[in-house]
Motif scaffolding. Structure first.
Motif, PDB file in Angstrom:
ATOM      1  N   TYR A   1      28.323 151.265 103.411  1.00 38.52           N
ATOM      2  CA  TYR A   1      27.541 152.155 104.329  1.00 38.52           C
ATOM      3  C   TYR A   1      26.184 151.794 104.476  1.00 38.52           C
ATOM      4  CZ  TYR A   1      31.553 155.379 104.221  1.00 38.52           C
ATOM      5  OH  TYR A   1      32.801 155.853 104.267  1.00 38.52           O
ATOM      6  N   LEU A   2      25.770 151.845 105.705  1.00 43.95           N
ATOM      7  CA  LEU A   2      24.420 151.304 106.056  1.00 43.95           C
ATOM      8  C   LEU A   2      23.577 152.512 106.629  1.00 43.95           C
ATOM      9  CD1 LEU A   2      26.478 148.784 107.050  1.00 43.95           C
ATOM     10  CD2 LEU A   2      24.593 147.776 106.359  1.00 43.95           C
ATOM     11  N   CYS A   3      22.249 152.758 106.346  1.00 36.42           N
ATOM     12  CA  CYS A   3      21.620 153.539 107.490  1.00 36.42           C
ATOM     13  C   CYS A   3      20.748 152.834 108.444  1.00 36.42           C
ATOM     14  CB  CYS A   3      20.652 154.428 106.413  1.00 36.42           C
ATOM     15  SG  CYS A   3      19.362 153.722 105.350  1.00 36.42           S
ATOM     16  N   TYR A   4      20.434 153.618 109.518  1.00 37.67           N
ATOM     17  CA  TYR A   4      19.881 152.716 110.570  1.00 37.67           C
ATOM     18  C   TYR A   4      18.832 153.937 110.979  1.00 37.67           C
ATOM     19  CZ  TYR A   4      20.148 151.532 115.551  1.00 37.67           C
ATOM     20  OH  TYR A   4      19.867 151.089 116.806  1.00 37.67           O
ATOM     21  N   ALA A   5      17.800 153.284 111.640  1.00 40.49           N
ATOM     22  CA  ALA A   5      16.522 154.262 112.272  1.00 40.49           C
ATOM     23  C   ALA A   5      16.242 153.781 113.445  1.00 40.49           C
ATOM     24  CB  ALA A   5      15.320 154.318 111.228  1.00 40.49           C
ATOM     25  N   SER A   6      15.872 154.739 114.360  1.00 39.32           N
ATOM     26  CA  SER A   6      15.716 154.104 115.807  1.00 39.32           C
ATOM     27  C   SER A   6      14.924 155.022 116.614  1.00 39.32           C
ATOM     28  CB  SER A   6      17.168 153.912 116.565  1.00 39.32           C
ATOM     29  OG  SER A   6      17.894 155.138 116.823  1.00 39.32           O
ATOM     30  N   ASN A   7      14.029 154.363 117.287  1.00 43.70           N
ATOM     31  CA  ASN A   7      13.198 155.154 118.101  1.00 43.70           C
ATOM     32  C   ASN A   7      12.611 154.049 119.095  1.00 43.70           C
ATOM     33  OD1 ASN A   7      10.998 153.859 117.315  1.00 43.70           O
ATOM     34  ND2 ASN A   7      10.039 155.522 116.435  1.00 43.70           N
ATOM     35  N   VAL A   8      12.110 154.525 120.191  1.00 41.44           N
ATOM     36  CA  VAL A   8      11.686 153.668 121.626  1.00 41.44           C
ATOM     37  C   VAL A   8      10.881 152.518 121.057  1.00 41.44           C
ATOM     38  CG1 VAL A   8      11.644 155.436 123.016  1.00 41.44           C
ATOM     39  CG2 VAL A   8       9.682 154.941 122.024  1.00 41.44           C
ATOM     40  N   GLY A   9      10.202 152.631 119.579  1.00 40.54           N
ATOM     41  CA  GLY A   9       9.385 151.529 119.029  1.00 40.54           C
ATOM     42  C   GLY A   9      10.400 150.215 118.473  1.00 40.54           C
ATOM     43  N   GLY A  10      11.560 150.493 118.066  1.00 43.56           N
ATOM     44  CA  GLY A  10      12.349 149.732 117.316  1.00 43.56           C
ATOM     45  C   GLY A  10      13.590 150.105 116.544  1.00 43.56           C
ATOM     46  N   VAL A  11      14.383 149.521 116.103  1.00 49.55           N
ATOM     47  CA  VAL A  11      15.162 149.553 115.067  1.00 49.55           C
ATOM     48  C   VAL A  11      15.299 149.155 113.724  1.00 49.55           C
ATOM     49  CG1 VAL A  11      16.807 150.028 117.295  1.00 49.55           C
ATOM     50  CG2 VAL A  11      16.774 147.994 116.202  1.00 49.55           C
ATOM     51  N   TYR A  12      15.902 149.650 113.001  1.00 50.91           N
ATOM     52  CA  TYR A  12      15.800 149.210 111.471  1.00 50.91           C
ATOM     53  C   TYR A  12      17.127 149.635 110.786  1.00 50.91           C
ATOM     54  CZ  TYR A  12      10.862 149.301 112.652  1.00 50.91           C
ATOM     55  OH  TYR A  12       9.720 149.095 113.365  1.00 50.91           O
ATOM     56  N   TRP A  13      17.496 148.511 109.869  1.00 54.44           N
ATOM     57  CA  TRP A  13      18.679 148.730 109.110  1.00 54.44           C
ATOM     58  C   TRP A  13      18.572 148.546 107.678  1.00 54.44           C
ATOM     59  CZ3 TRP A  13      23.650 149.750 111.003  1.00 54.44           C
ATOM     60  CH2 TRP A  13      23.596 149.713 112.493  1.00 54.44           C
ATOM     61  N   GLY A  14      19.397 149.344 106.903  1.00 57.00           N
ATOM     62  CA  GLY A  14      19.195 149.174 105.432  1.00 57.00           C
ATOM     63  C   GLY A  14      20.286 148.217 105.029  1.00 57.00           C
ATOM     64  N   ARG A  15      20.363 147.769 103.856  1.00 55.44           N
ATOM     65  CA  ARG A  15      21.108 146.658 103.410  1.00 55.44           C
ATOM     66  C   ARG A  15      22.457 147.060 103.115  1.00 55.44           C
ATOM     67  NH1 ARG A  15      17.942 141.881 100.385  1.00 55.44           N
ATOM     68  NH2 ARG A  15      16.678 141.316 101.838  1.00 55.44           N
ATOM     69  N   GLY A  16      22.745 148.688 102.879  1.00 55.68           N
ATOM     70  CA  GLY A  16      23.886 149.196 102.447  1.00 55.68           C
ATOM     71  C   GLY A  16      24.275 149.312 101.070  1.00 55.68           C
ATOM     72  N   THR A  17      25.065 150.290 100.821  1.00 52.32           N
ATOM     73  CA  THR A  17      25.445 150.768  99.626  1.00 52.32           C
ATOM     74  C   THR A  17      27.154 150.800  99.593  1.00 52.32           C
ATOM     75  OG1 THR A  17      25.358 152.382  97.601  1.00 52.32           O
ATOM     76  CG2 THR A  17      25.358 153.287  99.996  1.00 52.32           C
TER      77      THR A  17
END
Length: 115
Positions: free
Chosen positions: A93-109
């Motif tokens: 399971y991975l989390c993801y953050a997004s907005n107009v400035g960019g996107v980011y991923w975690g490495r997961g659990t």
């Protein structure tokens, strides 16, 4: 820049519950839509649940009624409460953050559900 770190995964039996957390550092998460994805071996990454900046939520059909996504912007943390787990929920399971400035991923659990 946002760093995302997931935690809370583990090995459980079918029917049990887990609560995943995704802690953010580097930037406040209040600026981002936050999403949980998962990826099982041999499968593509798939959407699980998301929560927008205003708290609006949406879920994959496969988890509706069993999973609850929430966010605590004061703690810079995203959560996923998973109830009535099934063997088919086994995945990273991975989390993801997004907005107009960019996107980011975690490495997961890793979540493993034994039947």
């Amino acid at each position: 820049q946002v760093q995302l770190v997931e935690s809370g995964g583990g090995l459980v039996q079918a029917g049990w519950s887990l609560r995943l957390s995704c802690a953010s550092s580097g930037s406040t998460v209040s600026f981002y839509a936050l999403t949980w994805y998962r990826q099982a071996p041999g499968n593509e990454r798939e959407f699980v649940a998301g929560v927008g900046r205003l708290g609006n939520t949406n879920y994959a059909d496969s988890v509706k009624g069993r999973f609850t996504v929430s966010r605590d912007d004061a703690k810079n943390t995203l959560y996923l409460q998973m109830n009535s787990l099934k063997a088919e929920d086994t995945a990273v399971y991975l989390c993801y953050a997004s907005n107009v400035g960019g996107v980011y991923w975690g490495r997961g659990t890793q979540v493993t559900v034994s039947s």
